[in-house]
Design a protein around this motif. Structure first.
Motif, mmCIF file in Angstrom:
data_model
loop_
_atom_site.group_PDB
_atom_site.id
_atom_site.type_symbol
_atom_site.label_atom_id
_atom_site.label_comp_id
_atom_site.label_asym_id
_atom_site.label_seq_id
_atom_site.Cartn_x
_atom_site.Cartn_y
_atom_site.Cartn_z
ATOM 1 N N ALA A 38 0.835 -1.204 0.000
ATOM 2 C CA ALA A 38 0.000 0.000 0.000
ATOM 3 C C ALA A 38 0.868 1.252 0.000
ATOM 4 C CB ALA A 38 -0.933 -0.014 1.205
ATOM 5 N N ALA A 41 2.475 1.715 -3.418
ATOM 6 C CA ALA A 41 1.525 2.147 -4.443
ATOM 7 C C ALA A 41 1.382 3.663 -4.460
ATOM 8 C CB ALA A 41 0.166 1.490 -4.191
ATOM 9 N N GLU A 45 2.685 5.959 -7.623
ATOM 10 C CA GLU A 45 1.686 6.733 -8.373
ATOM 11 C C GLU A 45 1.922 8.230 -8.217
ATOM 12 O OE1 GLU A 45 -1.331 7.296 -10.976
ATOM 13 O OE2 GLU A 45 -0.625 5.320 -10.345
ATOM 14 N N VAL A 78 -6.473 2.903 -0.907
ATOM 15 C CA VAL A 78 -5.580 1.848 -1.365
ATOM 16 C C VAL A 78 -5.837 0.587 -0.537
ATOM 17 C CG1 VAL A 78 -3.727 2.670 0.162
ATOM 18 C CG2 VAL A 78 -3.157 1.249 -1.839
ATOM 19 N N ASN A 79 -5.766 -0.582 -1.194
ATOM 20 C CA ASN A 79 -6.046 -1.828 -0.480
ATOM 21 C C ASN A 79 -4.754 -2.549 -0.089
ATOM 22 O OD1 ASN A 79 -5.152 -3.156 -2.787
ATOM 23 N ND2 ASN A 79 -7.201 -3.724 -3.487
ATOM 24 N N ILE A 81 -3.241 -5.074 -1.256
ATOM 25 C CA ILE A 81 -2.340 -5.585 -2.299
ATOM 26 C C ILE A 81 -1.775 -4.438 -3.142
ATOM 27 C CG2 ILE A 81 -3.471 -7.831 -2.399
ATOM 28 C CD1 ILE A 81 -4.857 -6.918 -4.979
ATOM 29 N N GLY A 82 -2.013 -3.207 -2.694
ATOM 30 C CA GLY A 82 -1.417 -2.061 -3.358
ATOM 31 C C GLY A 82 -2.199 -1.500 -4.518
ATOM 32 N N LYS A 83 -3.499 -1.796 -4.609
ATOM 33 C CA LYS A 83 -4.317 -1.247 -5.685
ATOM 34 C C LYS A 83 -4.992 0.040 -5.206
ATOM 35 C CE LYS A 83 -8.232 -2.233 -8.748
ATOM 36 N NZ LYS A 83 -9.282 -3.219 -9.123
ATOM 37 N N ILE A 84 -4.783 1.132 -5.947
ATOM 38 C CA ILE A 84 -5.436 2.406 -5.643
ATOM 39 C C ILE A 84 -6.792 2.424 -6.348
ATOM 40 C CG2 ILE A 84 -5.329 4.911 -5.900
ATOM 41 C CD1 ILE A 84 -2.286 4.689 -5.788
ATOM 42 N N THR A 85 -7.856 2.541 -5.582
ATOM 43 C CA THR A 85 -9.197 2.463 -6.145
ATOM 44 C C THR A 85 -9.870 3.826 -6.306
ATOM 45 O OG1 THR A 85 -10.099 2.082 -3.934
ATOM 46 C CG2 THR A 85 -9.569 0.137 -5.259
ATOM 47 N N GLU A 180 -16.822 -2.991 -5.758
ATOM 48 C CA GLU A 180 -17.317 -3.578 -6.991
ATOM 49 C C GLU A 180 -18.542 -4.446 -6.703
ATOM 50 O OE1 GLU A 180 -14.171 -5.647 -8.941
ATOM 51 O OE2 GLU A 180 -12.797 -3.938 -8.887
#
Length: 477
Positions: A38, A41, A45, A78-79, A81-85, A180
């Motif tokens: 996290a 990420a 970014e 950010v979650n 696993i490092g995904k920025i939503t 989602e």
């Protein structure tokens, strides 16, 4: 120096308002470390980011990061696993589109905008939406979500009068994040599939406020938008529709807090009920036009429902809960959430009514007895139930919601039927719009309202206007 101090103070207020929680990590919350994925990420970014801090949205799963990026103060979701939503600008001076302001002023009169976060696309920085924290007249904070055009997507938190947590029982600003479709609870997905086969998913959000976890969901089907507010058990707390499939006689319900109760109604209640206290209430409208008020009160340890017309007149009511005789001993009435009802009660209601909305759930303690008072809305009726602590029905009272008794007719319209005032509105807020379909509603042969679906690029929008072409509501769908 004084100007610098004022600027820093304003920026600090903005950051405090947009922070979801105060347990900043890792420095101030050593019990839970933010995963390196996290942290990386955010740094990858936003390589020029400074003053990076994290706060928890969901333990071990999701965080909000606040940081300085060049001249802007930013935040990102950010979650683990490092995904920025989600990415937002939270810098002072963000302006809402005028149509978004109109929606807030019309639907939450007397409220104040606490702060605005501008959602931006991660790669391009293009504005894709707004997250607005609004303080209602009863002190509760809610989140209202708009897209980049200023069109409402959802009210992503609980605007119903009732319990919360924290100061004043409100729970403070809600923590909001989008999810989602696949991440919705199974009970919610099953309901939507059974009720709306082959629907299109628009948006879903989780709001955590006062210890309650709620799900806001917006879907669309056949140029009609459906919005739901569920609790974590799948109970429906609020719903709304706008579009071509909405039955012409269908009523829309809006929560009514005590500060918004017209003084005329308060005076009537005071004249007819001794030492009454407000429990809950709704307004009900038809095609955007107010039809009346439905009020729930307690007086002398008994519960009453009182209904008024749109002018706050012609009040009529009846007792809906409480012992027929005098009550003695200790007496307490406490508002609870639907998820806190005994399972026997929720099962009884869901089996008896396939679709309904909770508007009141209370636990009444009368000496050594416990009574659950539940009021629901179903098909333009309010049904008040009282149950004992084992779920046995003690009483049930059904009240029809009275509205215009005139003959209502819906007629399909063509592009050339759109008045110039509505066209001008479309040209201002939806440049490049294309007409898709529309309805004109008539009451006793008099034009009452318009429902119009348009398309802009790949997006559909559904809007309603009154007979004079004045904007009433809009939804993305």
């Amino acid at each position: 120096m004084k100007k610098l101090y004022i600027y820093l103070l304003l920026v600090g207020c903005i950051l405090s308002a947009c922070d979801s929680v105060k347990d900043l990590q890792p420095t101030f919350n050593p019990g839970e470390a933010v995963p390196q994925a996290a942290v990386n990420a955010i740094k990858q970014e936003f390589p020029e980011a400074t003053q990076i801090k994290f706060s928890t949205l969901e333990k071990d799963k999701l965080w909000e990061s606040n940081f300085q990026f060049k001249v802007d103060r930013m935040s990102a979701i950010v979650n683990n696993i490092g995904k920025i939503t989600e990415t937002y600008k939270v810098t002072n001076g963000i302006q809402l589109p005028d149509n978004a302001k109109t929606y807030i002023n019309t639907n939450f009169p007397g409220s104040t905008i606490k702060n605005i976060c501008q959602q931006v696309a991660p790669n391009t920085g293009a504005i894709i939406g707004y997250k607005v924290i609004v303080t209602l007249t009863d002190g509760k904070d809610i989140a209202v979500i708009f897209d980049g055009t200023g069109t409402l997507i959802m009210v992503a938190s609980n605007d119903r009068p009732g319990p919360g947590g924290g100061p004043n029982g409100m729970g403070g600003p809600p923590k909001i994040y989008f999810i989602e479709q696949k991440d919705l609870p199974e009970v919610i997905k099953a309901y939507l599939l059974e009720k709306h086969q082959n629907y299109t998913f628009v948006k879903a959000a989780v709001s955590i406020q006062g210890g309650n976890k709620l799900y806001s969901v917006v879907i669309t089907k056949d140029l009609t938008t459906f919005e739901y507010l569920f609790d974590e058990k799948g109970n429906i707390l609020r719903s709304g529709t706008l579009g071509l499939l909405v039955p012409v006689y269908k009523l829309d319900y809006r929560p009514l807090s005590f500060p918004d109760l017209p003084q005329k109604i308060k005076d009537v209640l005071s004249a007819n009920f001794a030492e009454w206290s407000y429990e809950n209430g709704i307004t009900f409208s038809q095609n955007g036009v107010l039809q009346g008020y439905y009020i729930l009160i307690t007086s002398q340890k008994k519960q009453f429902a009182v209904q008024f017309d749109s002018n706050g007149e012609n009040g009529r009511g009846s007792q809906v809960c409480g012992a027929p005789g005098a009550s003695s001993g200790k007496y307490e009435i406490k508002t609870i959430q639907p998820k806190d009802l005994p399972e026997t009660i929720t099962t009884f209601l869901s089996n008896r009514y396939k679709e309904f909305i909770y508007i009141q759930t209370s636990l009444i303690t009368d000496k050594d007895k416990k009574i659950y008072w539940v009021a629901i809305v179903k098909d333009n009726f309010v049904i008040n139930y009282s149950f004992d602590d084992k779920g046995k029905v003690l009483g049930a009272f059904e009240n029809p919601l009275k509205f215009s008794s005139g003959k209502l007719v819906a007629k399909y319209m063509q592009d050339n039927d759109i008045p110039s005032k509505i066209r001008a509105y479309f040209n201002t807020y939806y440049p490049g719009w294309v007409f898709k379909a529309g309805l004109m509603h008539y009451v006793d042969s008099q034009l009452f309202s318009y429902i119009i679906a348009i398309k802009v690029g790949n997006e559909n929008y559904i809007l309603s206007f009154d007979a004079n072409g004045n904007f009433v509501a809009a939804r993305k769908g």
